[in-house]
Design a protein around this motif. Structure first.
Motif, PDB file in Angstrom:
ATOM      1  N   LYS A  25     -11.642   3.597  -5.495  1.00 34.28           N
ATOM      2  CA  LYS A  25     -10.383   3.012  -5.045  1.00 34.28           C
ATOM      3  C   LYS A  25      -9.343   4.071  -4.671  1.00 34.28           C
ATOM      4  N   SER A  26      -9.781   5.301  -4.547  1.00 38.05           N
ATOM      5  CA  SER A  26      -8.840   6.370  -4.200  1.00 38.05           C
ATOM      6  C   SER A  26      -8.664   6.452  -2.686  1.00 38.05           C
ATOM      7  N   THR A  27      -7.674   7.188  -2.264  1.00 38.18           N
ATOM      8  CA  THR A  27      -7.452   7.373  -0.820  1.00 38.18           C
ATOM      9  C   THR A  27      -8.448   8.358  -0.233  1.00 38.18           C
ATOM     10  N   ALA A  28      -9.104   9.123  -1.084  1.00 37.46           N
ATOM     11  CA  ALA A  28     -10.119  10.088  -0.632  1.00 37.46           C
ATOM     12  C   ALA A  28     -11.373   9.892  -1.476  1.00 37.46           C
TER      13      ALA A  28
END
Length: 84
Positions: A25-28
Motif C-alpha cells: 500500500k506504499s507509494t513505491a
C-alpha cells in the motif's frame, strides 16, 4: 547508465509475497526482479565489465564475504552500461 535493483535470487527461502507485503500500500511498491529481468532493463546498452553482478561484486577491493559482516548477501544486482 548506472542501475541497481533489489532481487530475491540470493534468498530462495524468502517468499516473494512475504517480502513485498509491507510495501503493498506504499507509494513505491517493492518489486524484486531476477537477474534476467534486471538485465532486460538495460535494453541494447552495452554492459561494462564485470557486467550485471551482485552489487558488492562490482569492482570489489576485497572478497565479498569481507565486505558484508557475517558473509551475508546484498540482495541487489548492479551494473553500468554505455549507450551503443
Amino acid at each position: 547508465m548506472l542501475l541497481s535493483h533489489i532481487t530475491l535470487d540470493f534468498a530462495p527461502e524468502v517468499r516473494r509475497e512475504d517480502f513485498t507485503k509491507p510495501y503493498d500500500k506504499s507509494t513505491a511498491p517493492m518489486v524484486p526482479r531476477t537477474h534476467a529481468e534486471v538485465l532486460r532493463l538495460f535494453g541494447d546498452w552495452r554492459l561494462v565489465e564485470p557486467g550485471l553482478v551482485e552489487v558488492v561484486r562490482w569492482w570489489p577491493d576485497e572478497e565479498p564475504q569481507e565486505m558484508i559482516p557475517g558473509g551475508g548477501r546484498a540482495w541487489a544486482y548492479g551494473g553500468v552500461a554505455v549507450k551503443p
